[in-house]
Design a protein around this motif. Structure first.
Motif, short mmCIF file in Angstrom:
data_model
loop_
_atom_site.label_atom_id
_atom_site.label_comp_id
_atom_site.label_asym_id
_atom_site.label_seq_id
_atom_site.Cartn_x
_atom_site.Cartn_y
_atom_site.Cartn_z
N LYS A 1 6.85 -15.66 13.22
CA LYS A 1 5.84 -14.68 12.82
C LYS A 1 4.60 -14.80 13.69
O LYS A 1 4.04 -13.79 14.14
N HIS B 1 3.13 -12.00 16.20
CA HIS B 1 1.75 -11.55 16.02
C HIS B 1 0.97 -11.64 17.33
O HIS B 1 0.23 -10.71 17.70
N TYR C 1 2.00 -4.85 12.16
CA TYR C 1 1.18 -5.91 11.57
C TYR C 1 1.41 -6.00 10.06
O TYR C 1 1.49 -7.09 9.48
N LEU D 1 4.75 -7.67 9.16
CA LEU D 1 4.76 -9.12 9.35
C LEU D 1 4.30 -9.86 8.10
O LEU D 1 4.68 -11.01 7.87
N LEU E 1 11.07 -3.75 11.49
CA LEU E 1 10.23 -4.14 12.63
C LEU E 1 10.94 -3.83 13.94
O LEU E 1 10.32 -3.36 14.91
#
Length: 290
Positions: free
Chosen positions: A155, A159, A233, A236, A245
């Motif tokens: 993650k 990010h 975002y 996530l 995603l």
């Protein structure tokens, strides 16, 4: 977010025997389960499989259960004396028919079907299920903890990559006015060449102007990329698998391809190549998400 890769173990006492459990998982597009248990306890495989399905959605799962017998556990098989007597009686008749005095070895005799039986009662199976259930729950829990730890690392990487993409798009936004002005100058030159031809009508010039303007404008593509990034975002932070995603990453890739086709700036073209490389890194990481 949880990774598909992980490991867990547990051990305890089941039916007066020491039992150890291990489970691991690797990437797989669906859920595939492989289970190995002591041969006598084969009937509990379905019970274990259902437990895994209740707690894991994707991955290739390998589960092992090992049983260490002791003097207090009792035999894992039974000796069928009647079967031995029947075998010997038939062997005696066979020797008479074949007119031979050859003796059967003990090693051969004990391998005949039915001499040693590994049957187990339904009642015993239920007791084994009851005693192994806490261990099965624990080993699956330990596996998922391991997958969650790795999922957090994935993650963070995703990010960071999204931040890189956002910086790249911001650079494009800053450069867009300058690029548009450069492209407009090219259009003016082109239109001047076209208008010098008396056979070209004003309607044709207007159409050419509209077409060129459409080819140059990347505002919509940039807006769509920003929208997709905002949604990425959000995803996530949600409990979900990697499919939504992955879809967004594909859509961002399409928009970048369109922008790349419109731009004629070498520096920004290289920037787009780097952004596509970042997208590919994200796509690879998503493949490891449950």
């Amino acid at each position: 977010m949880r990774s598909m890769t992980g490991f867990g173990n547990a051990s305890g006492i089941v039916r007066n025997a020491i039992v150890s459990l291990e489970i691991n998982s690797v990437n797989h597009r669906s859920l595939e389960i492989s289970i190995r248990v002591p041969s006598l306890w084969g009937p509990i495989e379905t019970f274990i499989r259902d437990k895994i399905r209740q707690n894991i959605n994707r991955g290739k799962i390998h589960f092992w259960m090992r049983r260490q017998s002791s003097e207090t556990t009792g035999p894992s098989f039974t000796f069928n004396e009647n079967a031995v007597k029947e075998y010997l009686e038939h062997i005696k008749k066979l020797k008479q028919i074949l007119n031979t005095t050859e003796e059967i070895s003990l090693n051969t005799l004990i391998q005949l079907p039915g001499i040693f039986e590994t049957t187990i009662t339904d009642e015993e199976i239920e007791l084994i299920k009851s005693e192994t259930e806490p261990l099965i729950d624990l080993v699956i829990e330990n596996l998922n903890k391991s997958r969650e730890i790795e999922g957090q690392a994935i993650k963070k990487q995703i990010h960071d990559h999204l931040n890189e993409l956002r910086s790249g798009i911001h650079l494009l936004e800053q450069k867009t006015p300058e690029l548009l002005e450069q492209q407009k100058e090219r259009i003016r030159t082109k239109l001047a060449e076209i208008s010098a031809d008396p056979s070209i009508k004003e309607e044709r010039l207007a159409m050419e102007t509209i077409l060129w303007a459409d080819k140059l404008d990347i505002t919509e593509e940039i807006n769509r990329v920003n929208t997709h990034l905002c949604r990425a975002y959000e995803l996530l932070e949600m409990e979900q698998n990697g499919k939504p995603l992955n879809f967004l990453i594909q859509e961002i890739g399409r928009e970048l391809n369109t922008i790349s086709a419109k731009l004629r700036d070498a520096d920004l073209a290289w920037q787009l190549v780097q952004m596509k490389t970042i997208l590919e890194k994200i796509r690879e990481q998503i493949q490891n998400v449950e």
